[in-house]
Design an enzyme around this catalytic site. Structure first.
Site, PDB file in Angstrom:
ATOM      1  N   ASP A   1      -0.869  -7.613  -6.857  1.00 36.13           N
ATOM      2  CA  ASP A   1      -1.331  -6.599  -5.910  1.00 36.13           C
ATOM      3  C   ASP A   1      -1.861  -7.347  -4.687  1.00 36.13           C
ATOM      4  O   ASP A   1      -2.145  -8.544  -4.728  1.00 36.13           O
ATOM      5  CB  ASP A   1      -2.395  -5.672  -6.534  1.00 36.13           C
ATOM      6  CG  ASP A   1      -2.482  -4.345  -5.774  1.00 36.13           C
ATOM      7  OD1 ASP A   1      -2.000  -4.279  -4.619  1.00 36.13           O
ATOM      8  OD2 ASP A   1      -3.029  -3.363  -6.321  1.00 36.13           O
TER       9      ASP A   1
HETATM   10  C1  BGC Z   1      -2.296  -1.171  -3.572  1.00 31.22           C
HETATM   11  C2  BGC Z   1      -0.872  -1.261  -4.067  1.00 31.22           C
HETATM   12  C3  BGC Z   1       0.065  -1.279  -2.880  1.00 31.22           C
HETATM   13  C4  BGC Z   1      -0.299  -2.480  -1.995  1.00 31.22           C
HETATM   14  C5  BGC Z   1       0.618  -2.664  -0.797  1.00 31.22           C
HETATM   15  C6  BGC Z   1      -2.611  -2.229  -2.520  1.00 31.22           C
HETATM   16  O1  BGC Z   1      -3.813  -1.957  -1.909  1.00 31.22           O
HETATM   17  O2  BGC Z   1      -3.182  -1.281  -4.667  1.00 31.22           O
HETATM   18  O3  BGC Z   1      -0.593  -0.157  -4.897  1.00 31.22           O
HETATM   19  O4  BGC Z   1       1.390  -1.323  -3.305  1.00 31.22           O
HETATM   20  O5  BGC Z   1      -1.623  -2.296  -1.530  1.00 31.22           O
HETATM   21  O6  BGC Z   1       0.391  -1.691   0.147  1.00 31.22           O
END
Ligand code: BGC
Length: 731
Positions: A278
């Site tokens: 993540d």
């Molecule tokens: C989220 C993810 C997301 C990523 C990219 C993160 O803050 O938890 O689910 O895919 O950002 O935007």
């Protein structure tokens, strides 16, 4: 490394893993190549620098005055970008969010819109794997047409807490339902040549303290709940990628968890794709040894670990060269397996056709919770007062990285405010699909007035003069922020109570990201949960209110009466400092998430998992459970005993397992029937729901197993029993 705003966040008769009559698996789209072989050949030809280049992605979005790294300069705004290696035909890896539609972060791609799907909970309410497939395919199609080959969806964490700010992105509280729908959405996306990413692995089940908390749970409980959802989803969908979560799991961070990534995912489940982090979840270079293959959104971490620091580790012999090859191999393998290496070309999008997918999703996702006969709205109703929820301009959507900029542009963006993540994302977007306009169109003879509900007393006076009042109540939810309580925000309970006191012919339509507390429930005639219903949600709501569409949604998450019924009445860490490290004790409920907890504790929630009313009635009989191959299957007859066509969602629960009483969804179906029509259906029952996890695999204790065919998780239905021998299925 500079910090940015984001960093502060620190003919389906299927159930289970049975046969499904769905389009051919996506991952076979590139059948002529053996993806493993091809990836191995290409990795062998790559220079060291080329291999490392694959191992991190950068967000091509500048958050401050510093210029972006050269590699990503000039790229459109997206979640993550890895440059192409043209000499080997490796395309750029272009990563975009997510499962509810293709996002446009900060609307930085001027004017770029996408079809906004209903929320994940709406999709899960359909209990319809074909719809999940169609929804995933639609998003995959738009992603590819916009130049993206990796989708950062779908989310499939279990809803352990009905206040979790991201439940609207997920698929409810049951592992079989979430895994089945999630896996089919992945299949749909990948059928378009776009890699799908299941996330957030694992047990990222509350947003409060998500970057610091430690989820504590014993292995058996984890295997039988959150991991089971992923296991089923990964089996069905074969996603090219898995995103590990922000939180810790029993100590180590999820993205540095040898147990989760190396042992469970890659060894036990034989997963061949790649694990990406993540955004901002990597705290150390040694995560490479623990099973992380790609550091995504890498500039959000303290360092771009999977570049210089990783090279240094390999030079010192602390991480093997083979592992670097394995990491690159996994990424390329997924691109080839899915056909995501096919050249991307901007293409026209058929937004009309995609709007129909969104409309069907909203219609099948609406759950009629209560109806004293007031619905469907009688055609003769003359004076209708529509109240609140911005129903005059559109429907609510959820915030954070999954926020879609809908076709037609936002009807409004309401500033909510906040600091850190909320400074950038704290805006409630209203999708331009007005329930009021749709009702007026469908009921041209009626006198339909709108009242914003801003002054409840004035609204109540107006309600006295109406034949019927339809109150829209909203609860905005966003990633990174849990709802502190289950109460509807901003005094809406008072508004509904005042309206219901003035006119008992009141219907409440909820547009919420989660179950809410409904102290006024007994005073209103009907309650409809429309979730965040997406691009054509207003029309779907009107269709169900007027009876043009018969409601068929069933709750994928129980509605407790209030927080006192939850395993954790207080959200751990709520209101504490942002850097507080704390445990969340998931051993309280263990694998008994949601309805299983209520069943175990003898608690009666307001509306249990599986509940949902129809404008017709159904009867079930001839229920049998029989051995089938290695497993079990249930068969029964469903009859539409009413006067309206409609869909039933028969649910098979395990109720007694060798002397232990419980409730576990083991199979389900969705059956469309004309009035008077009957159909006999067969539903496979999921072995891993019938078994328990024992140290090295699944175990079925010998004895009598009683199943019930029911209309929700906590109401008894007809039962059927079968004797099972002891069985052990090694992991
Ligand atoms: C989220 C993810 C997301 C990523 C990219 C993160 O803050 O938890 O689910 O895919 O950002 O935007």
């Amino acid at each position: 490394m500079r910090k940015c705003a984001l960093m502060l966040l620190s003919s389906i008769t299927l159930a289970g893993t049975g046969t499904i009559a769905l389009p051919a698996a996506a991952q076979t789209s590139n059948q002529q190549v053996d993806p493993d072989k091809k990836a191995a050949q290409v990795v062998a030809e790559m220079t060291q620098d080329e291999r490392y280049a694959l191992l991190h992605s950068i967000m091509p979005i500048a958050f401050g005055p510093e210029p972006l790294p050269k590699d990503v300069q000039g790229q459109p705004a997206m979640a993550g970008y890895v440059p192409p290696i043209s000499r080997l035909g490796i395309p750029a890896i272009t990563q975009t969010d997510a499962s509810l539609g293709v996002t446009n972060p900060f609307q930085a791609r001027k004017g770029d819109v996408a079809t906004a799907l209903p929320s994940g909970l709406a999709l899960a309410s359909s209990f319809n794997p074909e719809l999940a497939y169609a929804s995933g395919k639609m998003v995959g199609n738009e992603a590819r047409a916009k130049g993206f080959n990796v989708l950062l969806g779908g989310g499939m964490n279990l809803a352990r807490d009905p206040r979790n700010g991201r439940n609207f992105e997920y698929l409810g509280e049951d592992p079989l339902l979430a895994g089945t729908l999630g896996g089919n959405a992945v299949r749909g996306t990948q059928s378009e040549g776009v890699v799908s990413t299941v996330k957030h692995f694992a047990i990222n089940d509350q947003e409060t303290g998500r970057n610091t908390l430690n989820s504590v749970i014993d292995e058996a409980s984890l295997r039988m709940s959150d991991l089971l959802a992923f296991e089923i989803g990964i089996e069905i969908g074969q996603p090219g990628s898995v995103m590990c979560a922000y939180n810790r799991v029993n100590g180590p961070w999820a993205c540095g968890s040898d147990m989760l990534l190396n042992q469970v995912l890659k060894k036990d489940w034989g997963y061949k794709g790649w694990v990406m982090s993540d955004w901002g979840a990597v705290h150390d270079v040694d995560y490479a040894a623990k099973g992380l293959d790609q550091q995504a959104g890498a500039q959000l971490d303290k360092e771009i670990w999977f570049d210089g620091p990783l090279k240094a580790k390999v030079a010192k012999g602390e991480i093997s060269q083979d592992r670097i090859s394995d990491m690159s191999q996994r990424i390329l393998r997924s691109l080839y397996a899915v056909g995501a290496d096919r050249p991307l070309a901007k293409a026209e999008i058929d937004y009309d056709a995609h709007g129909k997918v969104a409309l069907k999703g909203a219609e099948e996702g609406i759950v009629l919770l209560k109806n004293n006969g007031i619905l469907p709205l009688a055609a003769s109703t003359k004076n209708i007062l529509v109240v609140g929820g911005h129903a005059d301009i559109g429907v609510l959507s959820g915030g954070g990285s999954s926020q879609v900029t809908p076709v037609g542009g936002p009807a409004a963006i309401l500033p909510i405010g906040g600091e850190g993540f909320l400074a950038a994302f704290g805006k409630a977007l209203i999708v331009p699909s007005s329930p009021l306009a749709a009702l007026k169109e469908q009921l041209p003879e009626a006198n339909i007035q709108f009242d914003s509900g801003y002054f409840p007393n004035a609204t109540a006076q107006a309600a006295k003069h109406a034949d019927m009042v339809i109150v829209f109540a909203t609860q905005w939810q966003i990633e990174a922020l849990d709802a502190g309580s289950m109460a509807l925000p901003q005094g809406q309970d008072d508004l509904i109570a005042a309206v219901a006191a003035a006119n008992p012919n009141s219907v409440v339509v909820l547009e919420t990201g989660n179950p809410v507390h409904m102290p006024w429930a007994k005073d209103v005639g009907a309650i409809m949960e429309a979730w965040y219903p997406g691009q054509r949600g207003g029309e779907a709501i009107a269709n169900v209110l007027t009876g043009k569409v018969n409601p068929s949604g069933r709750l994928p998450i129980s509605f407790p009466v209030d927080e006192s019924q939850l395993p954790r009445p207080e959200i751990p860490g709520l209101g504490g400092p942002a850097d507080a490290q704390f445990d969340v004790d998931y051993n309280i409920e263990g694998a008994d998430v949601g309805y299983r907890w209520y069943a175990r504790e003898g608690i009666k929630p307001a509306y249990p998992f599986g509940h949902g009313l129809s404008y017709t009635s159904f009867a079930h009989d001839n229920f049998k459970v029989t051995p089938k191959g290695d497993g079990l299957s249930a068969s029964f007859t469903v009859r539409n005993t009413g006067k309206t066509a409609g869909a039933d969602v028969p649910q098979v629960y395990l109720a007694d397992a060798a002397g232990k009483s419980m409730r576990r969804l083991a199979g389900f179906d969705r059956v469309e029937l004309a009035p008077g029509e009957a159909r006999t259906v067969t539903v496979p029952l999921e072995w891993r729901v019938i078994a328990d996890w024992a140290t090295d695999g699944w175990e079925v204790a010998p004895g009598t197993y009683r199943f019930i065919l029911a209309t929700d998780a906590l109401t008894d239905g007809v039962s059927a029993s079968v004797k099972l021998k002891a069985r052990h299925i090694k992991k």
